[in-house]
Design a protein around this motif. Structure first.
Motif, PDB file in Angstrom:
ATOM      1  N   VAL A  35      -2.897 -13.279   7.419  1.00 49.19           N
ATOM      2  CA  VAL A  35      -1.513 -13.618   7.087  1.00 49.19           C
ATOM      3  C   VAL A  35      -0.985 -12.736   5.952  1.00 49.19           C
ATOM      4  CG1 VAL A  35      -2.288 -15.507   5.587  1.00 49.19           C
ATOM      5  CG2 VAL A  35       0.037 -15.515   6.442  1.00 49.19           C
ATOM      6  N   THR A  36       0.220 -12.253   6.141  1.00 48.71           N
ATOM      7  CA  THR A  36       0.839 -11.373   5.156  1.00 48.71           C
ATOM      8  C   THR A  36       2.255 -11.868   4.878  1.00 48.71           C
ATOM      9  OG1 THR A  36       1.339  -9.060   4.615  1.00 48.71           O
ATOM     10  CG2 THR A  36       1.681  -9.734   6.896  1.00 48.71           C
ATOM     11  N   ALA A  37       2.938 -11.215   3.954  1.00 53.06           N
ATOM     12  CA  ALA A  37       4.293 -11.637   3.578  1.00 53.06           C
ATOM     13  C   ALA A  37       5.164 -10.417   3.347  1.00 53.06           C
ATOM     14  CB  ALA A  37       4.233 -12.487   2.301  1.00 53.06           C
ATOM     15  N   ILE A  38       6.444 -10.577   3.562  1.00 60.66           N
ATOM     16  CA  ILE A  38       7.400  -9.493   3.307  1.00 60.66           C
ATOM     17  C   ILE A  38       7.246  -8.984   1.874  1.00 60.66           C
ATOM     18  CG2 ILE A  38       9.861  -8.944   3.043  1.00 60.66           C
ATOM     19  CD1 ILE A  38       9.223  -9.126   5.953  1.00 60.66           C
ATOM     20  N   LYS A  39       7.064  -9.893   0.932  1.00 63.53           N
ATOM     21  CA  LYS A  39       7.006  -9.514  -0.490  1.00 63.53           C
ATOM     22  C   LYS A  39       5.796  -8.637  -0.825  1.00 63.53           C
ATOM     23  CE  LYS A  39       4.587 -13.660  -2.166  1.00 63.53           C
ATOM     24  NZ  LYS A  39       3.333 -12.993  -2.563  1.00 63.53           N
ATOM     25  N   ASP A  40       4.786  -8.597   0.058  1.00 63.24           N
ATOM     26  CA  ASP A  40       3.576  -7.817  -0.225  1.00 63.24           C
ATOM     27  C   ASP A  40       3.872  -6.330  -0.412  1.00 63.24           C
ATOM     28  OD1 ASP A  40       2.113 -10.120  -0.064  1.00 63.24           O
ATOM     29  OD2 ASP A  40       1.302  -9.746   1.936  1.00 63.24           O
ATOM     30  N   TYR A  41       4.973  -5.854   0.184  1.00 65.18           N
ATOM     31  CA  TYR A  41       5.318  -4.435   0.053  1.00 65.18           C
ATOM     32  C   TYR A  41       6.715  -4.229  -0.519  1.00 65.18           C
ATOM     33  CZ  TYR A  41       1.029  -3.075   2.341  1.00 65.18           C
ATOM     34  OH  TYR A  41      -0.299  -2.867   2.627  1.00 65.18           O
ATOM     35  N   ASP A  55     -11.978  -5.541  22.048  1.00 67.56           N
ATOM     36  CA  ASP A  55     -11.426  -6.850  21.671  1.00 67.56           C
ATOM     37  C   ASP A  55      -9.939  -6.707  21.351  1.00 67.56           C
ATOM     38  OD1 ASP A  55     -13.847  -8.098  21.977  1.00 67.56           O
ATOM     39  OD2 ASP A  55     -14.282  -8.280  19.835  1.00 67.56           O
ATOM     40  N   ARG A  56      -9.179  -7.744  21.667  1.00 67.46           N
ATOM     41  CA  ARG A  56      -7.740  -7.681  21.471  1.00 67.46           C
ATOM     42  C   ARG A  56      -7.326  -8.241  20.103  1.00 67.46           C
ATOM     43  NH1 ARG A  56     -10.567  -7.967  25.518  1.00 67.46           N
ATOM     44  NH2 ARG A  56     -10.002 -10.092  26.140  1.00 67.46           N
ATOM     45  N   VAL A  57      -6.393  -7.531  19.478  1.00 62.65           N
ATOM     46  CA  VAL A  57      -5.844  -7.933  18.178  1.00 62.65           C
ATOM     47  C   VAL A  57      -4.329  -8.094  18.335  1.00 62.65           C
ATOM     48  CG1 VAL A  57      -5.522  -7.291  15.749  1.00 62.65           C
ATOM     49  CG2 VAL A  57      -7.627  -6.621  16.958  1.00 62.65           C
ATOM     50  N   ALA A  58      -3.841  -9.308  18.130  1.00 67.41           N
ATOM     51  CA  ALA A  58      -2.400  -9.557  18.244  1.00 67.41           C
ATOM     52  C   ALA A  58      -1.709  -9.212  16.927  1.00 67.41           C
ATOM     53  CB  ALA A  58      -2.144 -11.020  18.607  1.00 67.41           C
ATOM     54  N   VAL A  59      -0.620  -8.463  17.019  1.00 68.56           N
ATOM     55  CA  VAL A  59       0.168  -8.090  15.839  1.00 68.56           C
ATOM     56  C   VAL A  59       1.546  -8.728  15.997  1.00 68.56           C
ATOM     57  CG1 VAL A  59       1.163  -6.189  14.518  1.00 68.56           C
ATOM     58  CG2 VAL A  59      -1.099  -5.925  15.565  1.00 68.56           C
ATOM     59  N   MET A  60       1.790  -9.770  15.194  1.00 64.96           N
ATOM     60  CA  MET A  60       3.031 -10.546  15.310  1.00 64.96           C
ATOM     61  C   MET A  60       3.878 -10.324  14.058  1.00 64.96           C
ATOM     62  SD  MET A  60       3.319 -14.632  16.057  1.00 64.96           S
ATOM     63  CE  MET A  60       4.785 -15.390  16.727  1.00 64.96           C
ATOM     64  N   LEU A  61       4.473  -9.126  13.980  1.00 63.48           N
ATOM     65  CA  LEU A  61       5.183  -8.721  12.764  1.00 63.48           C
ATOM     66  C   LEU A  61       6.484  -8.005  13.108  1.00 63.48           C
ATOM     67  CD1 LEU A  61       2.168  -7.136  10.826  1.00 63.48           C
ATOM     68  CD2 LEU A  61       3.224  -9.347  10.326  1.00 63.48           C
ATOM     69  N   PRO A  62       7.501  -8.160  12.262  1.00 60.54           N
ATOM     70  CA  PRO A  62       8.690  -7.307  12.384  1.00 60.54           C
ATOM     71  C   PRO A  62       8.360  -5.918  11.829  1.00 60.54           C
ATOM     72  CG  PRO A  62       8.903  -8.713  10.464  1.00 60.54           C
ATOM     73  CD  PRO A  62       7.597  -9.096  11.131  1.00 60.54           C
ATOM     74  N   ASN A  63       9.348  -5.033  11.771  1.00 62.97           N
ATOM     75  CA  ASN A  63       9.105  -3.677  11.262  1.00 62.97           C
ATOM     76  C   ASN A  63       8.888  -3.705   9.754  1.00 62.97           C
ATOM     77  OD1 ASN A  63       9.591  -2.973  13.873  1.00 62.97           O
ATOM     78  ND2 ASN A  63      11.204  -1.507  13.436  1.00 62.97           N
ATOM     79  N   THR A  64       7.630  -3.663   9.361  1.00 66.68           N
ATOM     80  CA  THR A  64       7.198  -3.689   7.971  1.00 66.68           C
ATOM     81  C   THR A  64       6.053  -2.697   7.821  1.00 66.68           C
ATOM     82  OG1 THR A  64       5.625  -5.439   8.515  1.00 66.68           O
ATOM     83  CG2 THR A  64       7.784  -6.146   7.665  1.00 66.68           C
ATOM     84  N   PRO A  65       5.676  -2.336   6.606  1.00 68.39           N
ATOM     85  CA  PRO A  65       4.498  -1.468   6.451  1.00 68.39           C
ATOM     86  C   PRO A  65       3.257  -2.059   7.117  1.00 68.39           C
ATOM     87  CG  PRO A  65       5.719  -1.563   4.395  1.00 68.39           C
ATOM     88  CD  PRO A  65       6.360  -2.564   5.306  1.00 68.39           C
ATOM     89  N   GLN A  66       3.119  -3.393   7.050  1.00 72.20           N
ATOM     90  CA  GLN A  66       1.945  -4.047   7.641  1.00 72.20           C
ATOM     91  C   GLN A  66       1.869  -3.839   9.151  1.00 72.20           C
ATOM     92  OE1 GLN A  66       4.223  -5.333   5.469  1.00 72.20           O
ATOM     93  NE2 GLN A  66       3.544  -7.318   4.684  1.00 72.20           N
ATOM     94  N   SER A  67       3.030  -3.738   9.810  1.00 71.82           N
ATOM     95  CA  SER A  67       3.019  -3.566  11.266  1.00 71.82           C
ATOM     96  C   SER A  67       2.433  -2.207  11.650  1.00 71.82           C
ATOM     97  CB  SER A  67       4.426  -3.731  11.847  1.00 71.82           C
ATOM     98  OG  SER A  67       5.311  -2.753  11.355  1.00 71.82           O
ATOM     99  N   VAL A  68       2.715  -1.177  10.840  1.00 76.85           N
ATOM    100  CA  VAL A  68       2.170   0.163  11.099  1.00 76.85           C
ATOM    101  C   VAL A  68       0.678   0.189  10.752  1.00 76.85           C
ATOM    102  CG1 VAL A  68       2.377   2.622  10.556  1.00 76.85           C
ATOM    103  CG2 VAL A  68       4.427   1.175  10.567  1.00 76.85           C
TER     104      VAL A  68
END
Length: 564
Positions: free
Chosen positions: A151-157, A77-90
């Motif tokens: 959904v995540t946020a920059i402030k999360d990390y 199954d495909r999972v789309a990752v729509m994030l800039p370079n953040t800890p969440q993207s890794v």
């Protein structure tokens, strides 16, 4: 396939670089498992003052994997990752792979139309996105196969007190504050990590056949296509990277992560390589010259993969001399041609090495590079990498061209894609007997160095002459008053096409159209001299900094249509 030409490039390999590599026949996510086991306390990520160890990244990735399976994710199954370079993207990238998913890297700058196209084409069931992108994802959800949005946020990390201040900055910059609720098909990152068990079902992976990634091409020459990259494609190219930069040491390097991970070059040369070699990644979600210069000065990165526009931006900063860039040992430049002037200036400023490489989304991406520490040449993309064969074919016939003659560059190796997603005809047109036809025109010299003269589709045919934009651009970049330049073929009623130069001047530079034209006439054959010039404050670019020549051509066509 024509007469076999000796792989003469091997003669230039230093003894430290092998001609062939024994690749690890394992899933890509094993890089993270092994590094977290061998270097658990090593810093994996530095993000705006917050640091995470490899153990912390792995633990979060396991939780993400378990949550995906709780949402019903099955192998493939495909999972789309729509994030800039953040800890969440890794974390989400490796977590999706651990769960058996196929990652679909999605540009956060996509409009709703572009996002809908990619989600429909890939069939992604789950998307991970920033809070400010949530409305975009919600608006296209019903017209795609999406079932869940995380959904995540920059402030999360962010560290305290930045995590408290950031929402106010976000409101000022984007004029919006999104407060998603963890309910229904919307899942809040922080709540998800609290609820997830970290226990997940491990799937058997055939590295040679199973996809790790659907990476969409830039779409600069038409609709983006999903490039099917297997675990082995990505593992092999990452291990080639390691062997090429043989002076880099496991657990000791710090990498500047400016190149976006949603672009295949940043994903391989920064993220995957760092995870494999236990390198510390300094994540930069958005390129800003002042921020990057301060980061280099304080964090002392040793490796800095980038693109020419990034290096140009730093070199043109008026207060460059205030910052210490001497920690940088090696930089591999990709995504666009590297002007010789930029290479020389950057090496002088840093004392490190900056070399041009070459690759495509379809090759995971790197196939060629100049040697980092010896025998480097300006104007060439360098030598094919270990286990990578390269030839120059006569376009459309697959007849091998003699040394020094221009044709279409073709490559073959373990990093070459499986094909295009749901596009068998385009796959057949691009992959011929295992050879990937790159669409780039170039030649090989007597010693095995390869040169790109231009994109097959970018070549300008004016009055019967073939003109390669890169050649004209090299001359423009040699002018010390010019910061950036791009050349395109625009419609011309008499010549069919004519050469137009789009130029961004350095701050305070005084250069007229007449002065620029005279300069070009002194340095180019008459038929190559631009017939039109346009001075701009900036040029349109992709997220990785590649100048969008096609967009400029489309603008010219639109102007013509409006005049009719």
């Amino acid at each position: 396939m024509g007469v076999e030409l000796t792989k003469r490039w091997f003669e230039h390999y230093p003894e430290e670089v092998p001609k062939t590599i024994e690749y690890d026949n394992k899933p890509l996510h094993e890089f993270l498992v092994e590094t977290a086991t061998n270097y658990p306390d090593k810093t994996a990520i530095h993000f705006m003052g917050k640091e995470l160890t490899y153990q912390e990244v792995y633990d979060a990735a396991k939780k993400f994997a378990s949550y995906l399976q709780y949402l019903g994710l099955k192998k493939g199954d495909r999972v789309a990752v729509m994030l800039p370079n953040t800890p969440q993207s890794v974390i989400s990238y490796y977590g999706a792979l651990l769960a058996g998913g196929v990652v679909v890297q999605t540009n956060p700058l996509y409009t709703e139309r572009e996002l809908e196209y990619q989600l429909k084409d890939s069939g992604a069931k789950i998307i991970v996105c920033l809070d400010i992108l949530l409305p975009r994802a919600e608006n296209v959800k019903d017209d795609t196969y999406l079932e869940n949005i995380i959904v995540t946020a920059i402030k999360d990390y962010l560290p305290f007190p930045k995590n408290l201040i950031y929402p106010f900055i976000q409101k000022r910059e984007y004029n919006m504050v999104v407060k998603p609720e963890h309910s229904g098909d919307t899942h809040v990152w922080t709540t998800m990590l609290e609820e997830a068990s970290g226990e997940y079902t491990k799937h058997e992976v055939d590295p040679e056949e199973d996809l790790a990634l659907l990476q969409y091409t830039g779409g600069t020459t038409g609709y983006p296509k999903g490039v099917m990259l297997t675990h082995l494609n990505l593992v092999s190219n990452t291990q080639m990277c390691e062997k090429w930069n043989y002076k880099a040491e496991y657990g000791k390097e710090t990498v500047l992560g400016i190149l976006p991970f949603f672009h295949v070059y940043g994903m391989t040369a920064v993220m995957n390589l760092s995870v494999m070699m236990a390198q510390k990644m300094i994540l930069v979600p958005k390129f800003d010259v002042d921020t990057v210069l301060k980061l280099i000065d304080k964090q002392r990165p040793t490796l800095f993969p980038g693109a020419p526009t990034i290096y140009i931006g730093l070199l043109n900063h008026p207060k460059l001399s205030n910052y210490d860039l001497s920690s940088i040992n090696a930089c591999l430049s990709g995504s666009a041609p590297l002007p010789a002037e930029v290479q020389q200036q950057f090496e002088k400023v840093t004392g490190g090495k900056l070399v041009e490489g070459y690759g495509l989304t379809e090759s995971s991406p790197v196939t060629h590079s100049n040697l980092i520490y010896e025998n480097r040449r300006a104007g060439t993309i360098g030598l094919p990498w270990p286990d990578t064969d390269a030839k120059v074919f006569k376009p459309d016939t697959l007849e091998e061209m003699p040394i020094g003659e221009v044709g279409e560059i073709a490559v073959k190796g373990p990093q070459i894609m499986k094909g295009y997603w749901n596009r068998p005809e385009e796959t057949e047109n691009t992959l011929k007997d295992g050879w990937l036809l790159t669409g780039d025109m170039g030649y090989m010299d007597e010693e095995g160095y390869f040169y790109i003269v231009d994109r097959k589709k970018d070549m300008i045919i004016a009055g019967g002459f073939n003109i390669y934009p890169r050649e004209v651009e090299e001359v423009l970049y040699e002018n010390e008053l010019i910061a950036e330049a791009v050349v395109a073929g625009i419609p011309d009623p008499y010549r069919g096409e004519t050469v137009k130069a789009y130029v961004v001047l350095k701050e305070g530079a005084d250069l007229t159209e007449e002065g620029l034209d005279q300069y070009c006439r002194e340095n180019l054959a008459a038929f190559k001299v631009p017939k039109r010039y346009e001075f701009r404050t900036e040029l349109p670019k992709t997220a990785v900094g590649k100048i969008l020549r096609r967009k400029l051509v489309d603008e010219e066509k639109e102007k013509l249509q409006n005049q009719v």
